[in-house]
Design a protein around this motif. Structure first.
Motif, PDB file in Angstrom:
ATOM      1  N   UNK A 260       0.819  -1.218   0.000  1.00  0.00           N
ATOM      2  CA  UNK A 260       0.000   0.000   0.000  1.00  0.00           C
ATOM      3  C   UNK A 260       0.853   1.268   0.000  1.00  0.00           C
ATOM      4  N   UNK A 261       0.312   2.307  -0.608  1.00  0.00           N
ATOM      5  CA  UNK A 261       1.030   3.588  -0.639  1.00  0.00           C
ATOM      6  C   UNK A 261       0.685   4.374   0.626  1.00  0.00           C
ATOM      7  N   UNK A 262       1.454   4.103   1.664  1.00  0.00           N
ATOM      8  CA  UNK A 262       1.288   4.806   2.937  1.00  0.00           C
ATOM      9  C   UNK A 262       1.947   6.177   2.860  1.00  0.00           C
ATOM     10  N   UNK A 263       1.673   6.996   3.860  1.00  0.00           N
ATOM     11  CA  UNK A 263       2.325   8.300   3.898  1.00  0.00           C
ATOM     12  C   UNK A 263       3.837   8.145   4.047  1.00  0.00           C
ATOM     13  N   UNK A 264       4.259   7.124   4.803  1.00  0.00           N
ATOM     14  CA  UNK A 264       5.696   6.903   4.977  1.00  0.00           C
ATOM     15  C   UNK A 264       6.363   6.575   3.644  1.00  0.00           C
ATOM     16  N   UNK A 265       5.711   5.739   2.818  1.00  0.00           N
ATOM     17  CA  UNK A 265       6.307   5.423   1.515  1.00  0.00           C
ATOM     18  C   UNK A 265       6.303   6.651   0.613  1.00  0.00           C
ATOM     19  N   UNK A 266       5.207   7.390   0.603  1.00  0.00           N
ATOM     20  CA  UNK A 266       5.143   8.594  -0.224  1.00  0.00           C
ATOM     21  C   UNK A 266       6.228   9.583   0.194  1.00  0.00           C
ATOM     22  N   UNK A 267       6.441   9.733   1.498  1.00  0.00           N
ATOM     23  CA  UNK A 267       7.504  10.622   1.978  1.00  0.00           C
ATOM     24  C   UNK A 267       8.876  10.132   1.513  1.00  0.00           C
ATOM     25  N   UNK A 268       9.062   8.811   1.470  1.00  0.00           N
ATOM     26  CA  UNK A 268      10.369   8.264   1.090  1.00  0.00           C
ATOM     27  C   UNK A 268      10.707   8.551  -0.366  1.00  0.00           C
ATOM     28  N   UNK A 269       9.697   8.809  -1.199  1.00  0.00           N
ATOM     29  CA  UNK A 269       9.943   9.152  -2.600  1.00  0.00           C
ATOM     30  C   UNK A 269       9.670  10.637  -2.843  1.00  0.00           C
ATOM     31  N   UNK A 270       9.839  11.419  -1.795  1.00  0.00           N
ATOM     32  CA  UNK A 270       9.741  12.869  -1.927  1.00  0.00           C
ATOM     33  C   UNK A 270       8.368  13.364  -2.294  1.00  0.00           C
ATOM     34  N   UNK A 271       7.343  12.686  -1.784  1.00  0.00           N
ATOM     35  CA  UNK A 271       5.977  13.086  -2.120  1.00  0.00           C
ATOM     36  C   UNK A 271       5.593  12.760  -3.544  1.00  0.00           C
ATOM     37  N   UNK A 281      -1.152  10.795  -2.868  1.00  0.00           N
ATOM     38  CA  UNK A 281      -1.974  10.630  -1.667  1.00  0.00           C
ATOM     39  C   UNK A 281      -1.989   9.179  -1.197  1.00  0.00           C
ATOM     40  N   UNK A 282      -2.256   9.016   0.083  1.00  0.00           N
ATOM     41  CA  UNK A 282      -2.294   7.692   0.712  1.00  0.00           C
ATOM     42  C   UNK A 282      -3.320   6.803   0.008  1.00  0.00           C
ATOM     43  N   UNK A 283      -2.925   5.553  -0.224  1.00  0.00           N
ATOM     44  CA  UNK A 283      -3.765   4.501  -0.816  1.00  0.00           C
ATOM     45  C   UNK A 283      -4.091   4.721  -2.294  1.00  0.00           C
ATOM     46  N   UNK A 284      -3.489   5.732  -2.918  1.00  0.00           N
ATOM     47  CA  UNK A 284      -3.807   5.980  -4.328  1.00  0.00           C
ATOM     48  C   UNK A 284      -2.896   5.234  -5.284  1.00  0.00           C
ATOM     49  N   UNK A 285      -1.705   4.828  -4.825  1.00  0.00           N
ATOM     50  CA  UNK A 285      -0.712   4.247  -5.731  1.00  0.00           C
ATOM     51  C   UNK A 285      -0.025   3.033  -5.099  1.00  0.00           C
ATOM     52  N   UNK A 286      -0.748   1.956  -4.862  1.00  0.00           N
ATOM     53  CA  UNK A 286      -0.091   0.766  -4.310  1.00  0.00           C
ATOM     54  C   UNK A 286       0.834   0.123  -5.337  1.00  0.00           C
ATOM     55  N   UNK A 432       4.887   3.109 -24.451  1.00  0.00           N
ATOM     56  CA  UNK A 432       4.571   3.780 -23.197  1.00  0.00           C
ATOM     57  C   UNK A 432       4.037   2.822 -22.144  1.00  0.00           C
ATOM     58  N   UNK A 433       4.094   3.287 -20.912  1.00  0.00           N
ATOM     59  CA  UNK A 433       3.351   2.714 -19.804  1.00  0.00           C
ATOM     60  C   UNK A 433       2.550   3.835 -19.176  1.00  0.00           C
ATOM     61  N   UNK A 434       1.253   3.630 -18.987  1.00  0.00           N
ATOM     62  CA  UNK A 434       0.398   4.702 -18.476  1.00  0.00           C
ATOM     63  C   UNK A 434      -0.496   4.199 -17.349  1.00  0.00           C
ATOM     64  N   UNK A 435      -0.005   3.186 -16.622  1.00  0.00           N
ATOM     65  CA  UNK A 435      -0.787   2.629 -15.533  1.00  0.00           C
ATOM     66  C   UNK A 435      -0.187   2.867 -14.167  1.00  0.00           C
ATOM     67  N   UNK A 436       0.764   3.814 -14.087  1.00  0.00           N
ATOM     68  CA  UNK A 436       1.366   4.200 -12.809  1.00  0.00           C
ATOM     69  C   UNK A 436       1.980   2.982 -12.110  1.00  0.00           C
ATOM     70  N   UNK A 437       1.773   2.851 -10.801  1.00  0.00           N
ATOM     71  CA  UNK A 437       2.428   1.789 -10.028  1.00  0.00           C
ATOM     72  C   UNK A 437       1.943   0.396 -10.395  1.00  0.00           C
TER      73      UNK A 437
END
Length: 738
Positions: A260-271, A281-286, A432-437
């Motif tokens: 899951x894309x937690x706030x801690x993981x998002x912070x680790x990749x500079x937001x 945002x949290x839970x948007x990019x697992x 291309x890839x357009x499906x994010x994570x």
């Protein structure tokens, strides 16, 4: 007399190994090459003076090498060791290059089915007017046939002709193959599915294959179905990890791994590195991985394909669940036809947006399909895994040159897919890839982009584990545009940010464009052995984030020992590497009756006096190769000593009737009628490769014999390690089905 000067000098990203000199009594006086100069200076001038002069000579020689001499060049990140096995370097953050060999139909482990050998077949011809109903009825008829042992129902075989299709055709069952008579433009000889320009606009796709769910593999993700992953770190390329409980799990289960894309993981990749846009945002990019269990031991689970991004338990509690496979279809093929869309003009948009869509599909293929005049997507794989798209064209899109348009080939939530030997034209995002994570493990191999408007790339929000292997750009619109990007896209689109992680450009040619490679937080991106303007400093948000350069090496190298990363990885994993079963060198002159079959090192030389010549003979047995298709074949060999600029010519022989224990100059097989497979210039020690594909394909007995010779008459010596060597790797053949 013999002397040896060993050393290693790094030149940019190239390397020189040890240079050796060996003067045998029968040889002519050495007069050419740096080592010969060294020997003469030792004899005449004394050691101390020689050291000073040799240093100057070495500097001059190295400067010449910088000027464009082809070297044995290997990456420091993935390379063959002395025994001919792939080795991977791991950096201080545990990042490494991914094993991409699991991409494609059935992980590259099976050939695409030969549809000409499949029955039953339903033959269809065009009807007057709208063909949508007639074609859909044919597809539905075959969809009702039973599956055979290979998961195939049958073939809808379309005769040559023009098929106006006003609606959307749907392949809505597994095991259905839609095949035409050809994919060129003339409907008298080819099958053309044509969306006419209608009074009432239909912007829907012309053909959709699959379950049409776009679920991102979420089926089965319920609290009671989850198993927490208890390994503190699961590194890139790992296939095993521990879980809290394996109850209810078994080998063969299709599972989804989710970080899951937690706030801690998002912070680790500079937001997300979104510049002025909102952070992710949290839970948007697992991080999501579609995999199969291959083994369970205690609480350790092993999966079929490696992970392409690190799982860090301190940042997010990852878990797995059994995928319910709702709506998932398999073994669908679309072949040998064209999809074209009638339009008002090349810049109009009042017509079908997409040509061919695969949705919620696994282990399927597209082969020899041409799509034309789409607005948005030519051929796209959505929520699809292990699909191969090959030998196809996505050309002449008709739309404005603006965002959200002209995506020729690619994925949207796609994993372990393979695009090989395709042509994209006039694309904004050709590959291309357009499906994010949700995008990972996708390989683009031997593809060409022509008249590109913009960049091929993982497009947004942390696509990971992409490989562009031998990508080529032709006829760029403008100069110095970014045409390949593994970088930060900042506030482009909707907070695109870091678009790529753990992704690789390998042996790509950007032509008049440029590639940008940037280093994402917690991961890495790589450009290895590419040609053209390859940089980490020209990214659009470098001064805003700021960003740093990714890993770049070997730019401009013309002779990579690993020509294609995907192919050598696939061959090694599946055991499609075949060591020499016999090798020897032969020598002219007074040694013409002497056998050297037991030598650990095989000598090559060509002199202006032929009695000093030496040639090498190699025999390789690949009868164990059982695949029906050979895509590429490389002959790998290790040069354990070479003097400067020695061109080695390889001849594929018709005669395998020789033995390394008895072969001599006098008895060696003739090269008359031999296939010239290529010339490789050796200038340093290390692994080299030569493409021998055509010759290997021609050998019906799956035995290959090569004569290796030097026709330069330069009085220089090279030595190739033999199968008897214990210090270096023996010659071997690499065969890739792709």
């Amino acid at each position: 007399m013999a002397d040896q000067l060993c050393g290693s000098a790094v030149i940019g990203e190239g390397r020189f190994g040890c240079n050796h000199f060996e003067w045998q009594p029968e040889d002519p006086a050495p007069v050419l090459g740096f080592n010969h100069m060294k020997e003469r200076m030792i004899m005449v001038m004394g050691f101390q003076f020689w050291k000073q002069t040799a240093a100057l000579a070495a500097a001059s020689f190295l400067a010449l090498a910088i000027g464009g001499e082809a070297l044995a060049w290997e990456s420091t990140k993935v390379y063959y060791n002395n025994q001919g096995q792939l080795q991977y370097a791991v950096d201080s953050d545990a990042n490494r290059i991914v094993d991409f060999s699991y991409a494609g139909y059935h992980r590259g482990e099976r050939d695409i089915p030969d549809s000409s050998a499949i029955s039953p077949v339903l033959n269809v011809s065009p009807v007057t007017g709208d063909n949508t109903t007639a074609l859909q009825q044919a597809l539905n008829t075959v969809a009702a046939w039973p599956l055979n042992a290979n998961g195939i129902r049958g073939v809808v075989l379309l005769a040559a002709g023009d098929y106006p299709v006003h609606g959307t055709l749907r392949i809505n069952a597994s095991g259905v193959i839609l095949k035409g008579a050809g994919f060129d433009d003339d409907p008298a000889l080819n099958t053309v599915l044509r969306r006419p320009l209608l009074t009432t606009t239909n912007k829907n796709p012309v053909l959709v294959a699959g379950g049409n769910l776009s679920s991102n593999w979420s089926g089965g993700d319920t609290p009671q179905n989850r198993r927490d992953i208890t390994s503190s770190i699961v590194s890139v390329c790992n296939r095993s990890f521990t879980v809290a409980s394996t109850a209810g799990l078994a080998a063969g289960d299709n599972i989804i791994i989710k970080h899951p894309s937690t706030q801690a993981w998002i912070d680790s990749v500079g937001g997300g590195g979104t510049a002025g846009d909102p952070s992710w945002t949290v839970d948007s990019l697992p991080l999501v991985f579609n995999r199969y269990i291959t083994g369970i031991s205690g609480n350790t689970v092993t999966i079929d394909a490696p992970l392409t991004n690190k799982l860090n338990r301190s940042l997010s509690q990852s878990y797995l669940y059994k995928y319910d496979r709702a709506g998932l279809l398999t073994e669908i093929g679309v072949e040998n036809l064209q999809i074209t869309i009638d339009t008002a003009s090349p810049t109009s948009e009042n017509h079908a947006e997409d040509a061919l869509v695969f949705n919620t599909v696994e282990d399927s293929w597209v082969n020899r399909v041409k799509v034309k005049h789409f607005v948005n997507k030519g051929i796209v794989l959505q929520t699809s895994s292990r699909v191969t798209v090959q030998n196809s064209y996505s050309v002449e899109p008709h739309s404005k040159d603006e965002g959200g348009r002209r995506y020729n080939f690619g994925v949207e939530s796609g994993q372990l897919n393979l695009f090989v030997n395709n042509l994209a034209q006039q694309g904004r995002h050709s590959y291309f890839g357009n499906g994010a994570t949700w995008d990972s493990g996708n390989v683009f191999l031997d593809n060409t982009a022509k008249d590109s408007y913009d960049v091929s790339e993982p497009h947004r929000k942390w696509g990971h584990g992409f490989l562009y292997d031998n990508h080529k750009e032709l006829d760029l619109r403008g100069t110095n545009k970014i045409v390949l990007g593994l970088y930060n896209r900042g506030d482009y689109g909707t907070s695109h940010g870091w678009s790529a992680a753990n992704s690789v450009l390998w042996n790509c040619d950007v032509g008049k464009g440029k590639a940008i490679i940037e280093h994402p937080p917690t991961a890495e991106n790589y450009a290895i052995g590419c040609k053209g303007n390859i940089s980490g400093t020209g990214g659009p948000f470098r001064s805003v984030i700021p960003t740093t350069t990714g890993f770049i090496e070997g730019t401009g190298q013309t002779q990579l020992s690993i020509p294609s990363l995907y192919r050598v990885q696939l061959a090694e994993r599946l055991g499609y590497t075949y060591p020499a079963v016999a090798d020897a060198f032969v020598r002219a002159g007074s040694f013409s009756a002497t056998n050297y079959g037991s030598a650990a090192s095989m000598e090559l030389k060509n002199s202006d006096n032929s009695k000093y010549d030496r040639d090498i003979y190699l025999k390789l047995d690949y009868t164990g190769y059982s695949r029906g298709q050979i895509g590429k074949a490389y002959l790998m060999f290790y040069v354990d000593y070479s003097e400067p600029k020695q061109p080695l010519s390889f001849y594929g022989l018709a005669n395998d009737n020789w033995s390394e224990d008895t072969i001599t100059w006098d008895t060696a097989p003739s090269a008359a009628g031999a296939i010239v497979t290529g010339t490789v210039e050796v200038s340093a020690t290390g692994w080299y490769s030569v493409d021998v594909t055509d010759y290997i394909k021609s050998q019906t007995d799956k035995m290959a014999s090569f004569k290796v010779t030097d026709r330069s008459q330069a009085n220089v010596l090279a030595r190739i390690s033999s199968k008897e060597s214990t210090a270096y790797g023996k010659p071997f053949l690499v065969i890739s089905p792709q």
